[in-house]
Write a protein that holds these residues in place. Structure first.
Motif, PDB file in Angstrom:
ATOM      1  N   GLU A   1      -4.239  17.562   7.727  1.00 43.44           N
ATOM      2  CA  GLU A   1      -4.022  19.011   7.496  1.00 43.44           C
ATOM      3  C   GLU A   1      -2.574  19.260   7.052  1.00 43.44           C
ATOM      4  O   GLU A   1      -1.781  19.466   8.160  1.00 43.44           O
ATOM      5  CB  GLU A   1      -4.487  19.955   8.719  1.00 43.44           C
ATOM      6  CG  GLU A   1      -5.894  19.871   9.159  1.00 43.44           C
ATOM      7  CD  GLU A   1      -6.436  20.897  10.149  1.00 43.44           C
ATOM      8  OE1 GLU A   1      -7.682  21.141  10.455  1.00 43.44           O
ATOM      9  OE2 GLU A   1      -5.520  21.528  10.693  1.00 43.44           O
TER      10      GLU A   1
ATOM     11  N   ASP B   1      -9.207  26.542   9.440  1.00 44.01           N
ATOM     12  CA  ASP B   1      -8.761  25.291   8.872  1.00 44.01           C
ATOM     13  C   ASP B   1      -9.902  24.304   8.689  1.00 44.01           C
ATOM     14  O   ASP B   1     -10.006  23.642   7.757  1.00 44.01           O
ATOM     15  CB  ASP B   1      -8.025  24.592  10.215  1.00 44.01           C
ATOM     16  CG  ASP B   1      -6.724  25.374  10.613  1.00 44.01           C
ATOM     17  OD1 ASP B   1      -6.750  26.630  10.353  1.00 44.01           O
ATOM     18  OD2 ASP B   1      -6.004  24.948  11.207  1.00 44.01           O
TER      19      ASP B   1
ATOM     20  N   HIS C   1      -4.261  26.499  17.982  1.00 43.23           N
ATOM     21  CA  HIS C   1      -3.799  27.990  17.501  1.00 43.23           C
ATOM     22  C   HIS C   1      -3.690  28.823  18.688  1.00 43.23           C
ATOM     23  O   HIS C   1      -3.073  29.799  18.832  1.00 43.23           O
ATOM     24  CB  HIS C   1      -4.638  28.527  16.422  1.00 43.23           C
ATOM     25  CG  HIS C   1      -4.445  27.740  15.248  1.00 43.23           C
ATOM     26  ND1 HIS C   1      -3.483  28.289  14.358  1.00 43.23           N
ATOM     27  CD2 HIS C   1      -5.006  26.793  14.448  1.00 43.23           C
ATOM     28  CE1 HIS C   1      -3.535  27.451  13.187  1.00 43.23           C
ATOM     29  NE2 HIS C   1      -4.504  26.712  13.238  1.00 43.23           N
TER      30      HIS C   1
ATOM     31  N   ASP D   1      -0.453  27.909  10.233  1.00 43.00           N
ATOM     32  CA  ASP D   1      -0.685  27.272   9.105  1.00 43.00           C
ATOM     33  C   ASP D   1      -0.362  27.972   7.797  1.00 43.00           C
ATOM     34  O   ASP D   1      -0.040  29.220   7.835  1.00 43.00           O
ATOM     35  CB  ASP D   1      -2.376  27.701   8.759  1.00 43.00           C
ATOM     36  CG  ASP D   1      -3.409  26.891   9.959  1.00 43.00           C
ATOM     37  OD1 ASP D   1      -2.766  25.869  10.462  1.00 43.00           O
ATOM     38  OD2 ASP D   1      -4.563  27.381  10.147  1.00 43.00           O
TER      39      ASP D   1
ATOM     40  N   TRP E   1      -1.233  21.467   6.065  1.00 37.32           N
ATOM     41  CA  TRP E   1      -0.671  22.959   6.376  1.00 37.32           C
ATOM     42  C   TRP E   1      -0.478  23.323   7.694  1.00 37.32           C
ATOM     43  O   TRP E   1       0.105  24.495   7.963  1.00 37.32           O
ATOM     44  CB  TRP E   1      -1.925  23.922   5.820  1.00 37.32           C
ATOM     45  CG  TRP E   1      -3.102  23.677   6.061  1.00 37.32           C
ATOM     46  CD1 TRP E   1      -3.378  24.602   7.491  1.00 37.32           C
ATOM     47  CD2 TRP E   1      -4.112  22.980   6.068  1.00 37.32           C
ATOM     48  NE1 TRP E   1      -4.636  23.891   7.802  1.00 37.32           N
ATOM     49  CE2 TRP E   1      -5.337  23.143   6.918  1.00 37.32           C
ATOM     50  CE3 TRP E   1      -4.455  22.244   4.731  1.00 37.32           C
ATOM     51  CZ2 TRP E   1      -6.529  22.466   6.946  1.00 37.32           C
ATOM     52  CZ3 TRP E   1      -5.703  21.553   4.789  1.00 37.32           C
ATOM     53  CH2 TRP E   1      -6.601  21.765   5.590  1.00 37.32           C
ATOM     54  N   HIS E   2      -0.922  22.611   8.632  1.00 31.20           N
ATOM     55  CA  HIS E   2      -0.747  22.783  10.031  1.00 31.20           C
ATOM     56  C   HIS E   2       0.409  22.443  10.677  1.00 31.20           C
ATOM     57  O   HIS E   2       0.599  21.344  11.040  1.00 31.20           O
ATOM     58  CB  HIS E   2      -2.172  22.659  10.756  1.00 31.20           C
ATOM     59  CG  HIS E   2      -2.012  22.892  12.225  1.00 31.20           C
ATOM     60  ND1 HIS E   2      -3.202  23.780  12.489  1.00 31.20           N
ATOM     61  CD2 HIS E   2      -1.425  22.257  13.326  1.00 31.20           C
ATOM     62  CE1 HIS E   2      -2.899  23.721  13.906  1.00 31.20           C
ATOM     63  NE2 HIS E   2      -1.974  22.891  14.478  1.00 31.20           N
TER      64      HIS E   2
HETATM   65 ZN   LIG Z   1      -4.197  25.266  11.887  1.00 30.23          ZN
END
Ligand SMILES: [Zn+2]
Length: 304
Positions: A277, A76, A221, A228, A279-280
């Protein structure tokens, strides 16, 4: 006379047998030189593949593959750094400098670092101040039945069971509404994160590396509660631009209905310690996700 012919015949057959044996042996040795590498490979392959010897070949081979691939495509913070540098140039009036925020965050609070509490709770807080132990691995990891941007069996396909089921619901709804998202990176072990960080640190130094990649133990994570996601519109990569795509917008507006939050929001860099972020996704459960979404707060603010 007859006897001697018979003896000659026997001697002949014996000689023939000995010569034949010799030829066969010679051919055998010659052939062995050529084919033994093939057999060696075959044997090695069998041992690695069948998993009988999981502590040796099989595991380390898989690990190396995982690590290499992780380093290539789904760190990321490496991609994010590149994108944010771009963003900062284009959009510097709208933001504080997230890069500096991140920097200060880490330097200013390095003394506040403490072990994360209630590590198996779905509301566990992991960030630059709360870290997971190197031995921590969730014990209910499963592969969610969703579309991934890759096919191989990999560590990063896994999530904790409850989060995985919620992700399946989210994907199902998205696809029904014609929004095609793909999972890219979920669970990441301490050792994978360590490898990623050290690799980057050896390249550009530890301090710089920590601006773009989480230190081992500090990555969400590792909790197995994050995933993601990506889409074709961003070339199946992790880009800040994802937030402006049809898929990114849908996720932003709907993730909370399934118990997920956009963990690193655009205006929360100073609180989360990470750049934006889109996407996270982080699983926190429906009730908490809705509250966080409605109030527009970060997980740190919700928990404080
Ligand atoms: Zn991530």
């Amino acid at each position: 006379m007859r006897k001697s012919r018979k003896r000659n015949g026997r001697a002949g057959r014996l000689l023939f047998t000995v010569v034949l044996l010799f030829v066969v042996l010679c051919a055998g040795f010659l052939l062995k030189g050529r084919i033994s590498p093939f057999f060696d490979k075959l044997i090695a392959g069998t041992i690695t593949g069948d998993g009988n010897d999981a502590t040796n070949g099989g595991v380390s081979v898989e690990k190396n593959n995982t690590e290499k691939n992780n380093a290539d495509s789904d760190t990321d913070h490496i991609n994010n750094n590149i994108n944010n540098n771009k963003d900062n140039k284009n959009d510097s009036n709208n933001h504080d400098d997230p890069q500096n925020n991140q920097n200060n965050e880490h330097q200013g609070n390095s003394n506040d670092r403490q072990p994360a509490e209630n590590v198996d709770d779905i509301l566990v807080l992991v960030n630059k101040k709360r870290y997971l132990d190197s031995s921590y691995k969730p014990n209910d990891l499963v592969v969610p039945n969703v579309k991934f941007s890759f096919d191989e069996e990999r560590e990063k396909k896994y999530m904790r069971k409850e989060a995985a089921e919620a992700l399946e619901e989210l994907f199902e709804r998205a696809y029904k509404e014609g929004v095609y998202i793909f999972a890219l990176s979920g669970y990441r072990s301490y050792s994978t994160q360590k490898w990623l960080f050290e690799n980057k640190a050896s390249e550009i130094g530890e301090e710089k590396a920590n601006k773009i990649i989480a230190r081992p133990g500090e990555s969400e994570h590792q909790t197995g509660l994050a995933m993601d996601i990506t889409s074709q519109s961003v070339q199946f990569d992790l880009k800040t631009k994802f937030g402006e795509t049809e898929e990114g917008k849908w996720v932003k507006d709907n993730a909370h209905k399934f118990g997920f939050i956009i963990r690193y929001a655009k205006d929360k860099e100073g609180i989360t310690g990470y750049n934006y972020e889109p996407w996270h996704l982080r699983y926190v459960g429906k009730k908490v996700a809705e509250e966080i979404y409605n109030k527009g707060i970060a997980l740190e603010e919700y928990l404080s």
